[in-house]
Enzyme design. Structure first.
Site, PDB file in Angstrom:
ATOM      1  N   HIS A  43       0.907  -1.292  -0.359  1.00 54.26           N
ATOM      2  CA  HIS A  43      -0.172  -0.363  -0.250  1.00 54.26           C
ATOM      3  C   HIS A  43       1.079   1.095   0.439  1.00 54.26           C
ATOM      4  CE1 HIS A  43       1.235  -0.550   4.316  1.00 54.26           C
ATOM      5  NE2 HIS A  43       1.428   0.314   4.057  1.00 54.26           N
ATOM      6  N   HIS A 125       5.608   6.474  -0.962  1.00 59.19           N
ATOM      7  CA  HIS A 125       5.727   5.029  -0.943  1.00 59.19           C
ATOM      8  C   HIS A 125       5.466   3.973  -0.547  1.00 59.19           C
ATOM      9  CE1 HIS A 125       6.733   5.035   3.090  1.00 59.19           C
ATOM     10  NE2 HIS A 125       6.969   4.315   2.813  1.00 59.19           N
TER      11      HIS A 125
END
Ligand code: 3AM
Length: 176
Positions: A43, A125
Site C-alpha cells: 500500500h 512509497h
C-alpha cells in the site's frame, strides 16, 4: 471500555499489480534482503494515526468523508532503501499534486486530532521489505507500473499469529 485500534489512511494496490510487484521483487532481490511485505499488505501510506480511541476514529472518519480529493494516476518508477528504518521501497519520481494534497490534508487533520505526525516530508512509497538494515543492491529501475488512484481507505493494522495484517475499514471515492 472501548479498545484502541492501530489505524492509518492509505492507497491500496490492485490485486494484479500486487502480483506483478511480488514477482518482480522475487526476481530482483535475494531472500536475505529483509522481511518481505505480504502481497495483500502492499500500500501507499497517506497518514499514520497510531493507536487511537473510537472517539478519535469517528472524528477522523467524518473528516475523511468530507474531503473532496481528486483522482490521479502515477508511475511506480522509483526505488530506494532507507537503512535507518530498514525499508526497501518503490515509489514515484513525480508525485501528482492531487496525491500530495490528499496526504497533506489527512496528515493535518490527524495532527489536529492529536495523532503525532512525522516531521519528515511525505515521500509516497510502497514498502517492499522491512528490517532491511544491511546494504542492499538496488536494481536500476522498476518496470514503471501505472497506478490509478480512485479511492483512499482507512486501514486497521492487526498483529495475529506472528503476522501483520491490514484490514480495510472504509473507503472514500476520489472525484474527477
Ligand atoms: O508501509 P509504510 O512504511 O508506508 O511504516 C508503517 C507503515 O507504512 C507506518 O504506518 C504504515 C502502516 O503500519 N508506521 C508505523 N508506525 C509508525 C509511526 N510511529 C508509522 N508511521 C509513522 N510513525
Amino acid at each position: 471500555m472501548s479498545a484502541e485500534r492501530r489505524l492509518f489512511f492509505a492507497l491500496s494496490l490492485p490485486a494484479k499489480l500486487q502480483k506483478h510487484v511480488i514477482q518482480w521483487r522475487a526476481d530482483n532481490f535475494p531472500a536475505e534482503t529483509g522481511r518481505p511485505v505480504a502481497a495483500a499488505n502492499l500500500h501507499i501510506t497517506l497518514a499514520f494515526l497510531g493507536e487511537i480511541s473510537a472517539i478519535k476514529e469517528a472524528a477522523l472518519t467524518r473528516v475523511a468523508g468530507r474531503i473532496q480529493g481528486q483522482k490521479f494516476s502515477l508511475q511506480l518508477d522509483d526505488i530506494g532503501h532507507w537503512p535507518g528504518s530498514g525499508v526497501v521501497w518503490i515509489g514515484t519520481k513525480r508525485a501528482p499534486n492531487a496525491l500530495l494534497q490528499l496526504a497533506s490534508v489527512l496528515r493535518s487533520h490527524a495532527a489536529r486530532n492529536g495523532c503525532h505526525q512525522s516531521t519528515l516530508p511525505f515521500h509516497p512509497h510502497v514498502s517492499l521489505y522491512r528490517s532491511a538494515t544491511r546494504p542492499v543492491a538496488i536494481p536500476p529501475a522498476t518496470p514503471g507500473w501505472p497506478l490509478e488512484a480512485t479511492e483512499f481507505s482507512l486501514y486497521e493494522s492487526l498483529f495475529e499469529r506472528g503476522r501483520t495484517r491490514y484490514r480495510c475499514l472504509q473507503s472514500w471515492p476520489l472525484g474527477e
